[in-house]
Design an enzyme around this catalytic site. Structure first.
Site, PDB file in Angstrom:
ATOM      1  N   GLY A  46      14.593  50.968 -77.988  1.00  0.00           N
ATOM      2  CA  GLY A  46      15.433  50.736 -79.167  1.00  0.00           C
ATOM      3  C   GLY A  46      14.830  51.282 -80.454  1.00  0.00           C
ATOM      4  N   ALA A  96      13.416  46.900 -78.221  1.00  0.00           N
ATOM      5  CA  ALA A  96      13.931  45.533 -78.255  1.00  0.00           C
ATOM      6  C   ALA A  96      12.794  44.593 -77.860  1.00  0.00           C
ATOM      7  CB  ALA A  96      15.080  45.402 -77.270  1.00  0.00           C
ATOM      8  N   GLU A 151      13.141  52.700 -70.897  1.00  0.00           N
ATOM      9  CA  GLU A 151      13.960  51.632 -70.309  1.00  0.00           C
ATOM     10  C   GLU A 151      13.947  51.633 -68.773  1.00  0.00           C
ATOM     11  OE1 GLU A 151      14.777  53.450 -72.898  1.00  0.00           O
ATOM     12  OE2 GLU A 151      15.897  52.291 -74.379  1.00  0.00           O
ATOM     13  N   GLU A 184      15.805  54.834 -80.406  1.00  0.00           N
ATOM     14  CA  GLU A 184      17.258  54.869 -80.658  1.00  0.00           C
ATOM     15  C   GLU A 184      17.579  54.620 -82.133  1.00  0.00           C
ATOM     16  OE1 GLU A 184      17.872  52.104 -77.389  1.00  0.00           O
ATOM     17  OE2 GLU A 184      19.362  53.476 -76.543  1.00  0.00           O
TER      18      GLU A 184
END
Ligand code: DAK
Length: 264
Positions: A115, A70, A138, A118
């Site tokens: 992300g 992100a 994270e 992911e």
């Protein structure tokens, strides 16, 4: 905005023009997901969902990053009141990948972090360049994974490996990702796209109804688990976004220093 100016570009390729190649073009920020990129990605996936003639999708990027997670500049503007805009959008878009009727291959060319990893986990098949780097960093930033990592990674790699990667936040090479069953194959960077196309052609040459039905079984079997995991990740996000440790983590990353977490 013209197609060339878009962050998320796509074209139909392959012997029968029935494979979609999606590429991300936000190189300067290492293809980190901001809201525009998520919107554009969703738009492309929704278009593909309505097409009857597509047989397979490949997702990749050019350069040294697949997706560096992100966008942390965007994330640092969020707080416990509005973080849900971010988490919900990413979750919806990644679930859309699983709900596409055709298989999706992640051709991971470089950094696949947070992300970005992911995203690859939401794809049906992952292959990687030998230069790819995977990780769920994270917790090193003051966050718990929010886009399905805590549920999809254990399904793919097993609980022990998932806990190791998520709780340490360590980055791993493509070769280690292969050993841990996170990717199915590793290729020299210059061969990655050709190998992804070869794989996509194999899938495209199989019986379309059978391929669609097989994917549907996987998706429906694990859908409830993913949805439940998403809800739990949303809950886990709240205290993280309320903490000063998240600000510290992001600030430390951008200033290339070690974070000093205070547990508040
Ligand atoms: N966001 C924004 N910009 C990024 C970025 C990111 N994730 N990653 C890199 N960039 C930018 C850098 O700031 C730099 O910009 P300029 O300074 O040139 O303007 C440019 O990309 C090039 O980066 P570097 O100069 O750092 O390049 P290096 O080769 O030295 O290092 C690196 C590459 C990938 C190792 C490093 O950039 C890095 O560590 N980046 C951060 C990667 C990361 O930690 N990603 C995970 C983000 S966390 C949730 C929802 C979602 C998520 C979590 C929770 N809920 C709401 C609960 C998702 C979380 C994540 O994805």
């Amino acid at each position: 905005m013209s197609e060339e100016e878009k962050i998320v570009q796509y074209k139909q390729v392959g012997k029968n023009n029935n494979i979609v190649l999606i590429t991300f073009h936000r190189h300067k920020d290492l293809n980190a997901f901001n809201s525009q990129m998520l919107e554009e990605f969703e738009e492309v996936l929704l278009k593909i969902k309505q097409e009857n003639d597509i047989r397979c999708v490949i997702i990749t990027s050019e350069g040294k990053s697949f997706v560096a997670g992100a966008d942390l500049k965007w994330m640092s503007t969020l707080n416990e009141e509005n973080y849900n805009d971010l988490i919900a959008k990413g979750q919806v878009v990644f679930e859309l990948i699983e709900s596409l009727p055709v298989p999706v291959i992640a051709a991971v060319n470089g950094y696949a972090l947070g992300g970005g990893m992911e995203l690859s986990l939401a794809c049906d098949i992952r292959i990687a360049s030998s230069k790819a780097v995977f990780g769920q960093p994270e917790v090193t930033l003051g966050l718990a994974p929010g886009w399905g990592g805590t549920v999809r990674l254990p399904l793919i790699s097993g609980l022990g490996v998932a806990k190791d990667l998520i709780l340490t936040g360590r980055k791993i090479s493509a070769d280690e990702a292969l050993k841990l069953n996170i990717v199915s194959a590793v290729y020299p960077p210059e061969e990655l796209l050709d190998k992804a196309l070869e794989l996509a052609e194999t899938i495209a040459s199989n019986a379309p109804i059978a391929v669609r039905e097989a994917k549907k079984v996987f998706t429906s079997t694990f859908q409830e688990k993913v949805k439940e995991g998403y809800r739990k990740e949303q809950d886990a996000a709240k205290p993280c976004f309320a903490s000063s440790d998240l600000k510290e983590g992001i600030d430390a990353l951008f200033n290339r220093r070690k974070p000093e977490f205070k547990d508040n």
